[in-house]
Write a protein that holds these residues in place. Sequence first.
Motif, short mmCIF file in Angstrom:
data_model
loop_
_atom_site.label_atom_id
_atom_site.label_comp_id
_atom_site.label_asym_id
_atom_site.label_seq_id
_atom_site.Cartn_x
_atom_site.Cartn_y
_atom_site.Cartn_z
N ALA A 161 56.65 48.94 38.48
CA ALA A 161 56.12 49.73 39.60
C ALA A 161 54.62 49.60 39.71
N ILE A 162 54.14 49.36 40.93
CA ILE A 162 52.71 49.38 41.20
C ILE A 162 52.46 50.21 42.45
N ARG A 163 51.36 50.94 42.44
CA ARG A 163 50.99 51.77 43.58
C ARG A 163 49.82 51.13 44.30
N LEU A 164 49.99 50.90 45.59
CA LEU A 164 48.89 50.38 46.40
C LEU A 164 47.90 51.51 46.66
N HIS A 165 46.62 51.22 46.53
CA HIS A 165 45.61 52.24 46.78
C HIS A 165 45.59 52.66 48.24
N GLN A 166 45.94 51.73 49.12
CA GLN A 166 46.06 52.03 50.54
C GLN A 166 47.37 51.41 51.05
N PRO A 167 48.15 52.17 51.83
CA PRO A 167 49.40 51.61 52.37
C PRO A 167 49.13 50.38 53.23
N VAL A 168 50.09 49.47 53.22
CA VAL A 168 49.99 48.23 53.99
C VAL A 168 51.30 48.09 54.78
N PRO A 169 51.25 47.70 56.06
CA PRO A 169 52.50 47.45 56.79
C PRO A 169 53.36 46.47 56.01
N VAL A 170 54.65 46.77 55.93
CA VAL A 170 55.52 46.02 55.02
C VAL A 170 55.50 44.52 55.31
N GLN A 171 55.29 44.15 56.58
CA GLN A 171 55.27 42.73 56.92
C GLN A 171 54.04 42.02 56.35
N PHE A 172 53.04 42.81 55.91
CA PHE A 172 51.84 42.22 55.33
C PHE A 172 51.81 42.34 53.80
N VAL A 173 52.86 42.86 53.22
CA VAL A 173 52.95 42.93 51.76
C VAL A 173 53.24 41.53 51.22
N PRO A 174 52.36 40.95 50.41
CA PRO A 174 52.58 39.59 49.92
C PRO A 174 53.92 39.44 49.21
N GLY A 175 54.68 38.45 49.61
CA GLY A 175 55.94 38.15 48.94
C GLY A 175 57.10 39.04 49.32
N GLY A 196 61.31 38.25 48.83
CA GLY A 196 62.05 39.01 47.83
C GLY A 196 61.33 39.21 46.52
N LEU A 197 60.00 39.02 46.52
CA LEU A 197 59.26 39.25 45.27
C LEU A 197 59.09 40.73 44.97
N VAL A 198 59.07 41.55 46.01
CA VAL A 198 58.87 42.98 45.82
C VAL A 198 59.73 43.77 46.81
N SER A 199 59.93 45.04 46.49
CA SER A 199 60.57 46.00 47.39
C SER A 199 59.73 47.26 47.40
N VAL A 200 59.85 48.03 48.47
CA VAL A 200 59.18 49.32 48.54
C VAL A 200 60.14 50.36 47.95
N GLY A 260 69.72 46.66 44.50
CA GLY A 260 68.92 45.48 44.25
C GLY A 260 68.26 45.51 42.89
N HIS A 261 67.76 46.67 42.48
CA HIS A 261 67.09 46.78 41.19
C HIS A 261 68.04 46.47 40.04
N ILE A 262 69.28 46.97 40.13
CA ILE A 262 70.28 46.68 39.11
C ILE A 262 70.45 45.17 38.95
N LEU A 263 70.58 44.47 40.06
CA LEU A 263 70.82 43.03 40.02
C LEU A 263 69.59 42.26 39.58
N GLU A 264 68.41 42.83 39.76
CA GLU A 264 67.19 42.19 39.28
C GLU A 264 67.07 42.26 37.77
N LEU A 265 67.67 43.31 37.17
CA LEU A 265 67.53 43.52 35.73
C LEU A 265 68.60 42.84 34.90
N ALA A 266 69.77 42.59 35.48
CA ALA A 266 70.86 41.99 34.68
C ALA A 266 71.84 41.27 35.60
N ARG A 292 58.21 47.88 43.91
CA ARG A 292 58.97 47.48 42.73
C ARG A 292 58.96 45.96 42.63
N ILE A 293 58.45 45.46 41.52
CA ILE A 293 58.36 44.01 41.34
C ILE A 293 59.72 43.46 40.93
N ASN A 294 60.14 42.41 41.58
CA ASN A 294 61.38 41.74 41.22
C ASN A 294 61.10 40.82 40.04
#
Length: 458
Positions: free
Chosen positions: A241-255, A259-263, A295-301, A212-214
């Motif tokens: 929402a974006i789907r990764l074609h291959q899962p990535v360990p969360v520590q390697f998810v850019p940003g 706080g740029l993204v959440s799973v 978190g999503h609620i607070l990202e939207l308003a 989920r993109i912040n």
Amino acid sequence: MSRKNPKDSKNVEGHQLISIPEVATLEIKTDSLAFSLAGAALAVSYVLEGIALPQALSRVFVQSQVSPQAKGAIQDIAYRTMRQVGRVDALITLMTSKPPEPPVLYGLLCCALTLLITTENEAAPYDDFVVVDQAVNAAASSSHMIFAKGMVNAVLRRFLREKQELLPMVMKQAAARWNYPQWWVDQCKAAYPESWQQILSAADTQPPMTLRINISKISTESYLEQLQRQGILATQIGPCAIRLHQPVPVQFVPGFSEGLVSVQDAAAQLAAELLDLKDGQQVLDACAAPGGKTGHILELAKVDLLALEIDPKRLDKIHENLSRLGLFASIKEGDASWSNWWDGRQFDRILADVPCTASGVVRRHPDIRWLRRKTDAAQLAVTSSRILDNLWRMLKPGGKLLLVTCSIWPIESENQAKSFMERHSAIRLDAPGQLLPTSELNNEHDGLFYALFQKPEI
């Protein structure tokens, strides 16, 4: 299953724990398949005693120094096994005269057989002879299983010799064919006579990794470009929402750490969007842990948000998630079915993510199907009904309440919504209703239910 129902266990929390050193001694290397099989077998044995898989794995990991690589291997085998328990249990029953004891031995056979069973779309993770050899080593290195190493060897070799005959035999059983308890299969057939097979099949696949993109920090387009520059393939499947074609360990998810993204699953991302949020509103997120929707609620308003959670152990998770996102909410411990935490202030919006069987998220939590009982849905529906009735009086006239469950059982979802609407003369607004789990490409999501209500103006 041949083993007793975990819910019937009278000593789930108090049963003696077997440490990794006892299960896998220094005779086997910690980076070996034998070590991973031993750890996964122990985790599986805990689940069959009634402990959720994440907690079972945590117990295994804290009992010994386990490397990140070993943790990953143990977790992978344990999750694979939970998706195959119905099938391997039937095989064990067929090939043994009585349920193997102790439980960790049964768990070892379950894990090893899982690795020996392949599907049309999945290659075997290990060579057959390696699995047999390492399973025997795991048994031989354990004081609890060494007596049975010959039996482990015999059962696994027999399966390899006779699998063309054994598998068709057990597949005649619904629990083995679908890897669900018989009552679950029957209940799914009754609720969805036209699509029950697709529902069971979809929920038994590997889940996608959806982000989920912040959008308060970065646009979806900009983040997709960032992923592309780093060689990570992804597809947009929703507004945020974006789907990764291959899962990535969360520590390697850019940003992620910034706080740029959440799973978060694509279906779960609909909650905040359906609330029709506006800056300055008073919002209650009931049953808020772990805080993804918060978190999503607070990202939207820019709203005044109260996050309520009954489990004090899960409050820290909400704090952690909001801290990573750089967001703030009032966080309070409290039971949404009672009012002793409420200061009398009514809310413009209420998110009621009520307790349920989680039958719609078994793809991510495959142990749920073996931990639940047939009667759980009805019992949880009563609790959820009490929560909804209590929250309704906390909603302002003209305000909106969103009922959310991660269940596919009508008694917890559509039947609950209809009953609530009738009790309170609530206005039901447009919402997706029952979303069934799907593994369709670019439309992958869990099984959630949404019903949106508006309180009539006085």
